[in-house]
Design an enzyme around this catalytic site. Structure first.
Site, PDB file in Angstrom:
ATOM      1  N   MET A 177       0.064  -6.738   0.865  1.00 44.58           N
ATOM      2  CA  MET A 177      -0.555  -7.893   0.934  1.00 44.58           C
ATOM      3  C   MET A 177      -1.920  -8.181   0.302  1.00 44.58           C
ATOM      4  O   MET A 177      -2.729  -7.314   0.855  1.00 44.58           O
ATOM      5  CB  MET A 177      -0.640  -8.525   2.595  1.00 44.58           C
ATOM      6  N   ALA A 178      -2.113  -9.036  -0.613  1.00 45.92           N
ATOM      7  CA  ALA A 178      -3.551  -9.110  -1.250  1.00 45.92           C
ATOM      8  C   ALA A 178      -4.274  -9.560  -0.187  1.00 45.92           C
ATOM      9  O   ALA A 178      -4.239 -10.406   0.523  1.00 45.92           O
ATOM     10  CB  ALA A 178      -3.335 -10.192  -2.343  1.00 45.92           C
ATOM     11  N   GLN A 224       0.704  -0.051  -5.783  1.00 46.39           N
ATOM     12  CA  GLN A 224       1.518  -1.094  -6.583  1.00 46.39           C
ATOM     13  C   GLN A 224       0.701  -1.695  -7.615  1.00 46.39           C
ATOM     14  O   GLN A 224      -0.558  -1.924  -7.587  1.00 46.39           O
ATOM     15  CB  GLN A 224       1.654  -2.167  -5.537  1.00 46.39           C
ATOM     16  N   CYS A 283       5.303 -11.326  -6.394  1.00 40.43           N
ATOM     17  CA  CYS A 283       4.116 -12.179  -5.950  1.00 40.43           C
ATOM     18  C   CYS A 283       4.393 -13.527  -6.429  1.00 40.43           C
ATOM     19  O   CYS A 283       4.671 -13.793  -7.571  1.00 40.43           O
ATOM     20  CB  CYS A 283       2.721 -11.576  -6.516  1.00 40.43           C
ATOM     21  N   LYS A 304       9.246  -4.051  -5.883  1.00 40.33           N
ATOM     22  CA  LYS A 304       9.235  -5.115  -4.920  1.00 40.33           C
ATOM     23  C   LYS A 304       9.747  -6.295  -5.472  1.00 40.33           C
ATOM     24  O   LYS A 304       8.951  -6.732  -6.441  1.00 40.33           O
ATOM     25  CB  LYS A 304       7.815  -5.291  -4.277  1.00 40.33           C
ATOM     26  N   ASN A 307      13.332  -7.516   3.419  1.00 40.22           N
ATOM     27  CA  ASN A 307      11.931  -7.910   3.848  1.00 40.22           C
ATOM     28  C   ASN A 307      11.990  -9.527   3.901  1.00 40.22           C
ATOM     29  O   ASN A 307      12.584 -10.060   3.333  1.00 40.22           O
ATOM     30  CB  ASN A 307      11.352  -7.747   2.326  1.00 40.22           C
ATOM     31  N   GLY A 308      11.145  -9.999   4.782  1.00 38.77           N
ATOM     32  CA  GLY A 308      10.779 -11.243   5.171  1.00 38.77           C
ATOM     33  C   GLY A 308      11.279 -11.749   6.585  1.00 38.77           C
ATOM     34  O   GLY A 308      12.297 -11.176   7.201  1.00 38.77           O
ATOM     35  N   ARG A 346       3.154  -9.469   7.298  1.00 35.82           N
ATOM     36  CA  ARG A 346       2.270 -10.182   7.916  1.00 35.82           C
ATOM     37  C   ARG A 346       2.367 -10.140   9.732  1.00 35.82           C
ATOM     38  O   ARG A 346       1.210  -9.997  10.333  1.00 35.82           O
ATOM     39  CB  ARG A 346       2.581 -11.670   7.859  1.00 35.82           C
TER      40      ARG A 346
END
Length: 339
Positions: free
Chosen positions: A20-21, A73, A103, A142, A203-204, A228
């Site tokens: 995560m940025a 990444q 992204c 990803k 993912n999610g 998150r």
């Protein structure tokens, strides 16, 4: 159940920590690995910046060894530059190379990178081909479900990436248009899993062990990527791993353990980046540790004011004071000096 592998790397667990940025710096990654993340991944790094030897960007790659495999990444839209970027970082200490095709940020997709790549499966394959040709590490990808409802291309992109040499695919089951809401579409993960032979991560919306078990059951995926929900709660990996591996659920951390983890993470951020850079970044990190606490709204105001490391001690004092006022966590004993 056989261990999950990325090429020749055997993962310790099937729940991994997604990039995560702005969040997944080295202290955050190390914390997640210590609590059972099967692997961790750096914040995404620009392929052009690596080729042009941008020292600020290269600093994102530096990582002390932690308890799980670590991937870097990279993002970009030009196959040749992505290959050159892979070659440029061969000197660094990491375990695998991940390509960002998911992204949704406007500044990334406006240049043609990130989830914009999902519009062109052939380009996805050519990018993977170039990266594989220029690195000795396993290459993973990803991606998202697609660009929008008219361009659901995850299956085509995954097949192109596998054919070009990718050894694992992680699928965030939303389109770029959906960003992070509404709920995910598990069917697309199942379709990707059925279309490729390499391992697939779902993912999610994985916020609990039950979510992870359901994801695995509904899609047949090989593992889950959590992002998150683990912020401020690295123990989520311990709970998910126990559920997936059929072992007893771990003890819930008390308030002392949570504050110890918070302070250790922020201290490492300051050690790595200096107080001036680290403390403003720590504001967002600390807010996640306030989840579920009594007086969380007022405590978040303390988070917004962090400028020096001693401010963190005032925040932690306030956390304990609020919980004691609400008679929450009565078994907690404050350790002094703070460990």
């Amino acid at each position: 159940m056989e261990p999950l592998k990325i090429g020749n790397i055997t993962l310790p667990h099937r729940a991994v920590f997604g990039p995560m940025a702005g969040f997944t710096d080295a202290p955050c990654r190390r914390l997640m690995a210590q609590h059972g993340a099967g692997f961790t991944v750096s914040e995404m790094v620009s392929s052009r910046a690596l080729v042009y030897k941008d020292h600020k960007t290269v600093s994102l790659l530096k990582a002390k060894k932690n308890d799980a495999p670590y991937g870097v990444q990279i993002f970009g839209e030009v196959p040749q530059i992505m290959g050159e970027a892979a070659a440029a970082i061969e000197q660094y200490d990491f375990d695998f190379l991940d390509i960002n095709m998911g992204c949704p940020a406007p500044k990334i997709v406006s240049g043609g990178a990130g989830s914009k790549l999902m519009l062109d499966p052939d380009l996805c394959g050519r990018i993977v081909e170039q990266v594989v040709a220029h690195t000795t590490r396993p290459v993973t990808v990803k991606m998202r479900k697609g660009w929008d409802d008219d361009h659901v291309t995850a299956v085509e992109c995954a097949k192109a990436c596998e054919q070009a040499g990718a050894v694992l695919v992680a699928v965030h089951a939303r389109t770029r248009e959906q960003m992070y809401t509404p709920g995910i579409d598990p069917e697309i993960i199942a379709r990707v899993k059925a279309a490729v032979k390499v391992p697939v991560l779902g993912n999610g919306d994985i916020r609990s062990p039950e979510d992870a078990l359901k994801m695995m059951a509904d899609t047949g995926c090989d593992g889950v990527m959590i992002a998150r929900a683990a912020l401020g709660d690295p123990w989520l990996f311990e709970r998910v791993n126990a559920a997936l591996e059929g072992t007893p659920a771990p003890r819930t951390p008390n308030l002392q353990a949570r504050m110890n983890a918070l302070r250790r993470q922020v201290e490492e951020m300051v050690e790595q980046k200096g107080e001036f850079v680290a403390m403003p970044q720590a504001r967002a990190q600390t807010m996640h540790y306030m989840k579920g606490l009594k007086g969380a709204a007022s405590l978040r105001r303390y988070c917004c004011e962090l400028s020096h490391l001693e401010d963190l001690d005032r925040l932690i004092e306030a956390v304990f004071a609020e919980q004691r006022r609400a008679e929450a966590d009565p078994d907690d004993v404050r350790e002094l000096p703070f460990p």
